[in-house]
Design an enzyme around this catalytic site. Sequence first.
Site, PDB file in Angstrom:
ATOM      1  CE  LYS A 115     -25.397  27.478  -8.482  1.00 38.68           C
ATOM      2  NZ  LYS A 115     -25.182  26.074  -8.867  1.00 38.68           N
ATOM      3  CG  ASP A 162     -15.357  24.130 -12.484  1.00 41.37           C
ATOM      4  OD1 ASP A 162     -15.190  24.893 -13.446  1.00 41.37           O
ATOM      5  OD2 ASP A 162     -15.972  23.054 -12.560  1.00 41.37           O
ATOM      6  CG  ASP A 178     -14.983  30.166 -14.156  1.00 47.37           C
ATOM      7  OD1 ASP A 178     -15.449  29.397 -15.014  1.00 47.37           O
ATOM      8  OD2 ASP A 178     -15.667  30.613 -13.215  1.00 47.37           O
TER       9      ASP A 178
END
Length: 1230
Positions: free
Chosen positions: A991, A922, A1149
């Site tokens: 976050k 990742d 991604d």
Amino acid sequence: MSLLRLRAALGGPARLGGIPWSVLRNYSSASAKEKARRSPVCERTELLEVLKARVKQLQAGNGPEVTVNKQELSLLGNDKLQDPLRSEVAPGPTEEPPAPWGREKSLSRPSSWAEKLKKEMYIRQLKVERKLSLAASQPTLENQVNAKPKGKVKAKSKTKKSPKIPKTKVAPAWNQSQAGSRSTYTHGKLRVATGKEGVKAQGPQRVQEEKDNNQQKILQQTIQSNLQCFLFLQQPEEAERFLLLYHSSPSKRRLLDVNAYDIVMRSWARKGRVRRVSRIFSLMESVGMRPSLGSFAAALEGLGRSQASPKAVWRCLQQLKNNGFHVDELFQKCLFEEDEKEMVLRAIRIVQPDYQLPPSPSPQTSKSSLLQDFYSKEKTVSYPKLDFSVQELQKRFQQQLEMELNSTVTIESVESTKPLTTQTLKARKLLGTLRSQWHSSILQALQKSKHSMSKLRVAPGYNTLYPYLCLLPDEEYVAIMMQILNTLSPQGESLAVLARELGSKVYNRYITQQKLRSQQLEKVQAVYEGYIHLLAKDSQPDEYLPREYWEKLVAESGFGPSLNLRDCSWPYMLLMRLGMHLLELLVQAVKVPRNILNPRLEPKLIPVLYHIYSFHSSWQVGLIKPHPIFSQIVSDAAETLLTFNSSAIPMLCPPVPWTSPHFGAYILNDTKLMRFVDGAIQHQLLLEQCPPVNLHPVLDALNLLGNCAWKVNQPVLDIIISIFNDKGNEKLDIPPPVSEAPKPPVAPGNSSTWNKSHKHELLLYKKKTAEMHSLRMDALYKLSIANYVRDKVFWFPHNMDFRGRTYPCPPYFNHLGNDVTRAILLFAEGRPLGPKGLDWLKIHLVNLTGLKKKNALQERLEYANEIMEEILDSADHPLTGRKWWMNTDEPWQALACCMEIAKASRSPDPAAYISHFPVHQDGSCNGLQHYAALGRDLIGAISVNLMPCSVPQDVYSAVAQQVEEFRRKDAEQGVKIARVLQGFVSRKVVKQTVMTVVYGVTRYGGRLQMEKRLKEINEFPEEYLWEASHYLVKQVFNGIKEMFSATRDIQHWLTESAKLIAQSGRTVEWVTPLGLPIVQPYYRSRPTVLNCSMQHLSVKSFNSNQKPDTVKQKNAFPPNFIHSLDSTHMMLTALHCLRQGLTFVSVHDCYWTHALTVDIMNQICRQQFVALHSEKILQDLSEFMLEKYCSPGRENRALWQKKLMEQLSNVPKTGDFNLKEVMDSTYFFS
């Protein structure tokens, strides 16, 4: 119908979740006679009456502005013969003039081969021009338009009278027969180009011209769709009649382009009717239209079929040459169907017996600097082989072809079947009987509708929906409608969604039939038989890419149809109109006896489907809802079969490689290279205008992703199905059945006495039930498809969105799905683990748990070895052991990984163990990684792991620390909210906002995110939520600005540039470093009203004849630009992995490969990221936009243009970060 029964039909009490009964009263339960008697005003709700009144008011005040958005609607017509030329009788195709090619004329005048007809048309044209000049010379035109602003404008156009400016009544835009004024059709306000205003209108207005051209393209597409229908139905007389309806009107003729005439010529050429072809050719030339290559191809085809004289062919070829074409171009640039190519060649050989087909052009190679090594002939390697023989792949191709020819696939549901009771058997028998009756009723209604439409065709207009109901056998339309009925949810479905689905299903089957009719399928079969030699294990290796090899085989095949079909896509409004018509037939035809479940009731037929209204947010939405009787019968029958479109199932053979924007993926199913919103055409236009060689890298990357073979992890699938059938498990992301929903609220008395809280509880209950049903069905579809292919090897063909991000085409079951779906997928190809493969499996497992995100890889590996006992217990006893795997972030993938580790560690030699398991790597906040690289931002690069570090850097924790520092300083200075927030600033709170800042989240959106996170903290005082979230989002933005200074500068530059471009009336466009052209599809959509008998449907369209939505254009540009870069990086990595012989797939991604090749993939991934960002990405973007939006040398530049030039030229400065550091960063992707 009693009030009680009506409540039951609508699924609830008289007041549904606070929605007034009056809103829901327009259901379609009346019989046809009752509906005919009922006043249309009584049929509408209060809200619709208000809207209707407002429309009338607008029509009276500014007529053309109201009707201009109905141009496309007018073009489509409706069941009441709504046609732009209903008052004009078009000349019918009755006479056959002598073929001009055959005349005994001097050979020195080849360009006058249609001279006789030209003279006739010239005389007719003079009369028309004379009438137009008389109309244009009327002195009080503008005054007439402005004199009665409240009157309705009506177009009065008759065959023998000159077109007049509308005076009193608004007609559909297609009926506005003003003297050829282009602005009449495309502008919101009526304009008459006379005097000084006409001079003004001729100024440079490139933006408006582009919009006009785009709108005209849509209208032309609709006309051509109708003509294509007549061509498909082999009705050249009807095609010609339809063409003449527009050709004979000067004001409407501008909507005809050369393609329209070409289609009609092709329809006559197929029958060898040369005189008819020549007549259309002459008509086209008479209005100054230049024949295309397609025009000459049609003419030569007709000459070839009729064995024409050499002189006629010679004249035609001479004119082709005089028009600047070469004979060879006919075969290099034209698309052919059936035996058209052979007929053109036969005609040419009448005068040139030795003529040979031109050699295929030598293949072009992409010149992208990023792919010089990849396309270098010195470094080519053979394409990876599949573990199948040629014979096996041929067999799989036939299985896939059979599935696509059937259009649908019926499979067993994984839902556990209850023991067959007498009631179940009775319900199934009853449902079978009803379906048989409904099939007959729908068929009868369809045939009756078509019969009534066919009668109207003798009138001087066309019902343009009729030919679309003749494209398929009647039984196929009925099957499509029955499929919609059988899959309808008990909660109902939006009218617009059902209409679109019905229209799309008809279109897809039509395309399949067209491919069969044009003999394209036979050619695809022949080419595919050769293509599989590239992939099969028992054939010689070839140093070709799939696209290159396919193109080579096509070039060698010579004759036969072209594999690229001519563009015959239907406009969105046409799809919707056709779908609405079929839906209306379905609602009217399908009925059930009222007493079928309760014999005490009277035996009256009632509709199975009801049309009701509901509110979604502030919008009133029409719904189609099944009657509870139908839902009850379906529930009792407990059928175990599910039916899907064949395109929803993974392919059973390797996909057809993408070779152009029009060709690739499935064998027959129509698939677009680029996904886009309904009604948008600008993406497809961009792709068509793009040089084919520029698309090669993107096509090759999609082919690589699609050629990855998959299989099902059967042990994991079986465990998931067992939990699915045991009431599900929300914690494990397996939705429970609706029967497990909380019980509805109970309140004393009847519903009229309920208070507000009871009604709110009921609304929440219904919402929860609907959500549970939706989630349950989604899981059922995925698991059932997985179970269907459990013993098969399968493939996922890929396409992309408008930014270049790639997606598998099958919508339900694929590797982009959730944790459950990913856990049951394995690579079909197995590879030995090698010396480090088992370690990578263990690290991957720890990554899936989410427990050691801040630890080094070695520490993660050590942790995995420490918990080996838990791993083995999870693998051996997943549902009866200690269940360690259930407490991880991705439980199902963790369980699958535990099982793989157990098998590998217990094998005699783990390094030799053949693993099919995908290991993921990742990106670390990938969007910010691209920003940091673009700006060479050192601090930002460290935060997102572009710099080598001993442990992974966590950008979210870093921002949280920065915000905490700001909060501490403010608290010391006495800021109250800063003191309240003490102890509450954490990684979890910030976050989501940090993650979405890179994708363009605003402060408003960020504040909502913060508020949601703070609400989750029980100890936080609720009265400070708003103030605290407002304070925190400000500090997060400040923290990011300080840490990622270059990132914010780039984001601001992109946003401001997009804002100025959108304000100038243009959409934002750019080209990715791999050459993919991109345009943002955000417009101020003004809905078009689709007038249907059931309901007026407001359809949003997204076409560039509308103004760009400035806010969306500017806010979306930064995230879309970054998405286009991350897709470019993924494609570069994929292509270079191919050259190294790796198996590679991606989820944006997140990159997947075998455990054996993780290290090689990691190296390639870093190399390509450095290569990509070593390009002058921002400078290239600036230069592209300056050239596109600020044309050099233009006099009197507008102020906005100067401002835009200044903005685009001021490219943000970059920092000192050395990109090559990425090569040594362990945690860049990990």
